[in-house]
Design an enzyme around this catalytic site. Structure first.
Site, mmCIF file in Angstrom:
data_model
loop_
_atom_site.group_PDB
_atom_site.id
_atom_site.type_symbol
_atom_site.label_atom_id
_atom_site.label_comp_id
_atom_site.label_asym_id
_atom_site.label_seq_id
_atom_site.Cartn_x
_atom_site.Cartn_y
_atom_site.Cartn_z
ATOM 1 N N SER A 22 -24.345 -4.335 26.576
ATOM 2 C CA SER A 22 -23.907 -6.173 26.808
ATOM 3 C C SER A 22 -24.820 -6.549 25.973
ATOM 4 C CB SER A 22 -24.694 -6.410 27.794
ATOM 5 O OG SER A 22 -23.946 -6.423 29.627
ATOM 6 N N ALA A 99 -13.161 -13.264 34.075
ATOM 7 C CA ALA A 99 -11.627 -14.699 33.925
ATOM 8 C C ALA A 99 -10.611 -12.929 34.805
ATOM 9 C CB ALA A 99 -10.943 -14.526 32.889
ATOM 10 N N TYR A 159 -5.335 -13.384 24.970
ATOM 11 C CA TYR A 159 -7.020 -13.315 25.286
ATOM 12 C C TYR A 159 -7.159 -14.838 25.709
ATOM 13 C CZ TYR A 159 -12.069 -14.760 24.599
ATOM 14 O OH TYR A 159 -13.278 -14.993 24.851
ATOM 15 N N LYS A 166 -12.651 -20.688 26.419
ATOM 16 C CA LYS A 166 -13.692 -20.698 25.047
ATOM 17 C C LYS A 166 -13.634 -21.752 24.469
ATOM 18 C CE LYS A 166 -15.766 -16.246 25.153
ATOM 19 N NZ LYS A 166 -16.801 -16.344 26.268
ATOM 20 N N THR A 197 -17.992 -3.572 25.138
ATOM 21 C CA THR A 197 -19.169 -3.661 26.305
ATOM 22 C C THR A 197 -18.105 -3.706 27.331
ATOM 23 O OG1 THR A 197 -18.234 -5.887 26.514
ATOM 24 C CG2 THR A 197 -20.508 -5.653 24.944
ATOM 25 N N SER A 199 -16.964 -5.699 29.768
ATOM 26 C CA SER A 199 -16.384 -6.807 29.516
ATOM 27 C C SER A 199 -14.641 -6.475 28.721
ATOM 28 C CB SER A 199 -16.565 -8.156 29.364
ATOM 29 O OG SER A 199 -16.996 -8.583 30.238
HETATM 30 P P1 NDP Z 1 -21.552 -8.004 29.792
HETATM 31 O O1 NDP Z 1 -19.999 -6.986 30.232
HETATM 32 O O2 NDP Z 1 -21.508 -7.434 29.135
HETATM 33 O O3 NDP Z 1 -21.694 -8.980 30.357
HETATM 34 C C1 NDP Z 1 -20.668 -10.040 30.877
HETATM 35 C C2 NDP Z 1 -21.752 -11.067 32.229
HETATM 36 O O4 NDP Z 1 -20.740 -11.538 32.881
HETATM 37 C C3 NDP Z 1 -21.973 -9.505 32.913
HETATM 38 O O5 NDP Z 1 -23.296 -9.420 32.737
HETATM 39 C C4 NDP Z 1 -21.443 -10.493 34.433
HETATM 40 O O6 NDP Z 1 -22.780 -10.522 35.785
HETATM 41 C C5 NDP Z 1 -21.614 -11.309 33.474
HETATM 42 N N1 NDP Z 1 -20.827 -12.535 34.324
HETATM 43 C C6 NDP Z 1 -19.415 -12.369 35.340
HETATM 44 N N2 NDP Z 1 -20.079 -13.050 36.066
HETATM 45 C C7 NDP Z 1 -21.014 -14.026 36.330
HETATM 46 C C8 NDP Z 1 -21.100 -14.644 37.682
HETATM 47 N N3 NDP Z 1 -20.421 -15.238 38.025
HETATM 48 N N4 NDP Z 1 -22.628 -15.093 37.500
HETATM 49 C C9 NDP Z 1 -23.291 -14.211 36.940
HETATM 50 N N5 NDP Z 1 -22.933 -13.624 35.654
HETATM 51 C C10 NDP Z 1 -21.641 -13.295 35.420
HETATM 52 O O7 NDP Z 1 -20.215 -8.368 28.208
HETATM 53 P P2 NDP Z 1 -20.495 -8.907 26.497
HETATM 54 O O8 NDP Z 1 -21.493 -8.699 26.664
HETATM 55 O O9 NDP Z 1 -19.002 -8.577 25.999
HETATM 56 O O10 NDP Z 1 -20.287 -10.181 27.097
HETATM 57 C C11 NDP Z 1 -20.683 -11.649 27.061
HETATM 58 C C12 NDP Z 1 -20.955 -12.346 26.123
HETATM 59 O O11 NDP Z 1 -20.037 -12.569 25.061
HETATM 60 C C13 NDP Z 1 -19.308 -13.251 27.208
HETATM 61 O O12 NDP Z 1 -19.564 -14.388 26.969
HETATM 62 C C14 NDP Z 1 -18.400 -12.732 26.219
HETATM 63 O O13 NDP Z 1 -17.117 -13.498 26.993
HETATM 64 C C15 NDP Z 1 -19.011 -13.158 24.638
HETATM 65 N N6 NDP Z 1 -18.309 -12.700 23.747
HETATM 66 C C16 NDP Z 1 -17.868 -11.232 24.123
HETATM 67 C C17 NDP Z 1 -17.688 -10.381 22.774
HETATM 68 C C18 NDP Z 1 -17.184 -8.913 22.679
HETATM 69 O O14 NDP Z 1 -16.218 -8.093 22.028
HETATM 70 N N7 NDP Z 1 -17.746 -7.929 24.008
HETATM 71 C C19 NDP Z 1 -16.909 -11.067 21.509
HETATM 72 C C20 NDP Z 1 -16.795 -12.299 21.921
HETATM 73 C C21 NDP Z 1 -17.725 -12.961 23.370
HETATM 74 P P3 NDP Z 1 -22.893 -8.466 36.328
HETATM 75 O O15 NDP Z 1 -22.392 -7.103 35.649
HETATM 76 O O16 NDP Z 1 -23.778 -8.896 37.182
HETATM 77 O O17 NDP Z 1 -21.123 -9.663 37.411
HETATM 78 C C1 N5H Z 2 -8.154 -10.510 22.504
HETATM 79 C C2 N5H Z 2 -8.922 -9.387 23.354
HETATM 80 C C3 N5H Z 2 -8.655 -8.887 24.316
HETATM 81 C C4 N5H Z 2 -8.135 -9.179 25.463
HETATM 82 C C5 N5H Z 2 -9.002 -10.177 25.993
HETATM 83 C C6 N5H Z 2 -10.211 -9.782 27.202
HETATM 84 C C7 N5H Z 2 -11.376 -10.864 27.623
HETATM 85 C C8 N5H Z 2 -12.424 -10.350 28.018
HETATM 86 C C9 N5H Z 2 -13.289 -11.279 28.635
HETATM 87 C C10 N5H Z 2 -13.432 -11.087 30.286
HETATM 88 C C11 N5H Z 2 -14.237 -11.976 30.401
HETATM 89 C C12 N5H Z 2 -13.355 -9.998 30.600
HETATM 90 C C13 N5H Z 2 -12.915 -9.913 32.141
HETATM 91 O O1 N5H Z 2 -13.561 -11.173 32.583
HETATM 92 C C14 N5H Z 2 -12.451 -8.337 32.870
HETATM 93 C C15 N5H Z 2 -13.028 -8.600 34.205
HETATM 94 O O2 N5H Z 2 -11.764 -9.437 34.325
HETATM 95 C C16 N5H Z 2 -12.932 -7.324 34.966
HETATM 96 N N1 N5H Z 2 -14.451 -6.786 34.769
HETATM 97 C C17 N5H Z 2 -15.509 -6.569 35.470
HETATM 98 O O3 N5H Z 2 -15.247 -7.623 36.487
HETATM 99 C C18 N5H Z 2 -16.664 -6.148 34.869
HETATM 100 C C19 N5H Z 2 -16.919 -5.048 35.465
HETATM 101 C C20 N5H Z 2 -17.690 -7.712 34.905
HETATM 102 C C21 N5H Z 2 -19.110 -6.921 34.254
HETATM 103 O O4 N5H Z 2 -17.198 -8.195 34.088
HETATM 104 C C22 N5H Z 2 -17.602 -9.440 33.981
HETATM 105 N N2 N5H Z 2 -17.224 -10.068 32.591
HETATM 106 O O5 N5H Z 2 -17.939 -9.567 35.004
HETATM 107 C C23 N5H Z 2 -10.905 -9.967 23.420
HETATM 108 C C24 N5H Z 2 -11.392 -8.977 22.325
HETATM 109 C C25 N5H Z 2 -11.156 -8.577 20.837
HETATM 110 C C26 N5H Z 2 -13.476 -9.693 22.532
HETATM 111 C C27 N5H Z 2 -13.552 -9.558 23.995
HETATM 112 C C28 N5H Z 2 -13.777 -8.782 24.736
HETATM 113 C C29 N5H Z 2 -14.176 -10.675 24.360
HETATM 114 C C30 N5H Z 2 -14.882 -11.549 24.950
HETATM 115 O O6 N5H Z 2 -15.099 -13.103 25.282
HETATM 116 O O7 N5H Z 2 -15.796 -10.905 25.645
#
Ligand code: NDP
Ligand code: N5H
Length: 257
Positions: A22, A99, A159, A166, A197, A199
């Protein structure tokens, strides 16, 4: 003398650690290395033990609290408890988004009203909910950061719904910065490049987005969560004292293309 800020005895809240990949975990480690007193929040009881094992690797002892950001009462309780147990809040890292997976592929307009409401609630409104709940407990010169992505500024395939969320988050940063500035609180976003990550797992064409950035971005490489975290440290510490309402791209410069 180190050029890095010392955060000893300053309380920082990090929200959104799912596992060691994360972005929030990289931020927590960086703040910990700078001496901060950490509060880590997790979404539900089932994530607690994983977070406990991670937190055991930190230098300082962290306070772990449950906080589902869809629940206003839970957010209020969390911040009251933080103030009671850890004093004034110097900074918050909000690293939370969600989402429905089904809405992160295919045609944008195929999403439902319910998917839209949920994504905007968790990924955008939650920042305002958190800042509002923390308001009585902020230190005099506090700083808040959130994580955003380029897909909120322009169309990035798949996305979809998260792009709209966002865009709402980026705009919330500006309105919050304007409202909280007179209270000494700064609010900024970091727009991270793609990072593998939990997500990002199984969504869209993640691999091709990584390789496109590697081929075309000015720095010709992807970024790490640690690079995002060091920009986070800058914004969350006195080093960023003149910066608010800003989105800093930590994406090897890809956004300028
Ligand atoms: P992770 O999956 O590691 O983190 C996402 C976090 O969102 C999880 O810890 C999850 O908690 C938490 N979350 C979801 N629903 C809830 C809720 N109802 N209450 C509290 N927490 C919640 O992914 P990332 O580190 O990648 O994502 C962190 C941020 O970075 C996000 O905003 C993402 O959009 C942004 N980001 C990520 C990019 C990437 O490429 N990875 C690029 C640009 C932005 P839990 O696991 O406990 O459900
Ligand atoms: C263009 C892209 C790739 C396509 C879109 C990706 C979007 C990702 C963001 C969201 C937050 C992902 C998400 O909600 C996944 C969930 O439906 C299913 N996963 C889960 O429930 C896991 C277990 C938990 C931990 O995840 C969460 N979020 O709670 C974008 C990428 C190139 C960059 C990227 C990945 C952006 C971003 O915003 O994270």
């Amino acid at each position: 003398m180190s050029i890095y800020p010392t955060l000893t005895n300053k309380t920082y809240v990090v929200m959104g650690i799912a596992n060691k990949r994360s972005i929030a975990w990289a931020i927590a480690k960086t703040l910990d290395a700078a001496g901060a007193k950490l509060v880590l929040t997790y979404a539900a009881e089932r994530f607690k033990s994983g977070l406990e094992s991670l937190a055991a690797d930190l230098n300082g002892e962290a306070l772990l609290l449950e906080c589902d950001v869809t629940n206003d009462a839970a957010i209020d309780t969390t911040f009251r408890t933080i103030h009671e147990q850890a004093g004034p809040i110097q900074g918050i890292a909000h690293s939370i988004a969600f989402a429905d997976k089904e809405a992160l592929r295919g045609e944008f307009s195929e999403m439902t009203r319910g998917q839209f409401a949920q994504a905007l609630d968790i990924s955008a409104y939650s920042l305002t909910a958190v800042v509002k709940a923390a308001k009585p407990y902020f230190a005099q010169d506090a700083s808040v950061i959130t994580l955003t992505y380029l897909g909120g500024e322009r169309v990035v395939p798949n996305y979809n719904l998260m792009g709209v969320a966002k865009a709402a988050l980026d705009s919330s940063v500006k309105y919050l910065a304007n409202e909280y500035g007179p209270h000494g609180v700064r609010v900024n976003a970091i727009s991270a490049g793609p990072i593998r990550t939990l997500s990002a797992k199984g969504v869209g064409d993640f691999n091709s987005i990584l390789s496109e950035l590697e081929q075309k971005a000015p720095l010709r490489r992807n970024v790490s969560a640690e690079e995002v975290a060091s920009t986070g440290l800058f914004l969350l510490s006195s080093m960023g004292s003149g910066v608010t309402g800003e989105v800093i791209h930590v994406d090897s410069g890809y956004h300028i293309l």
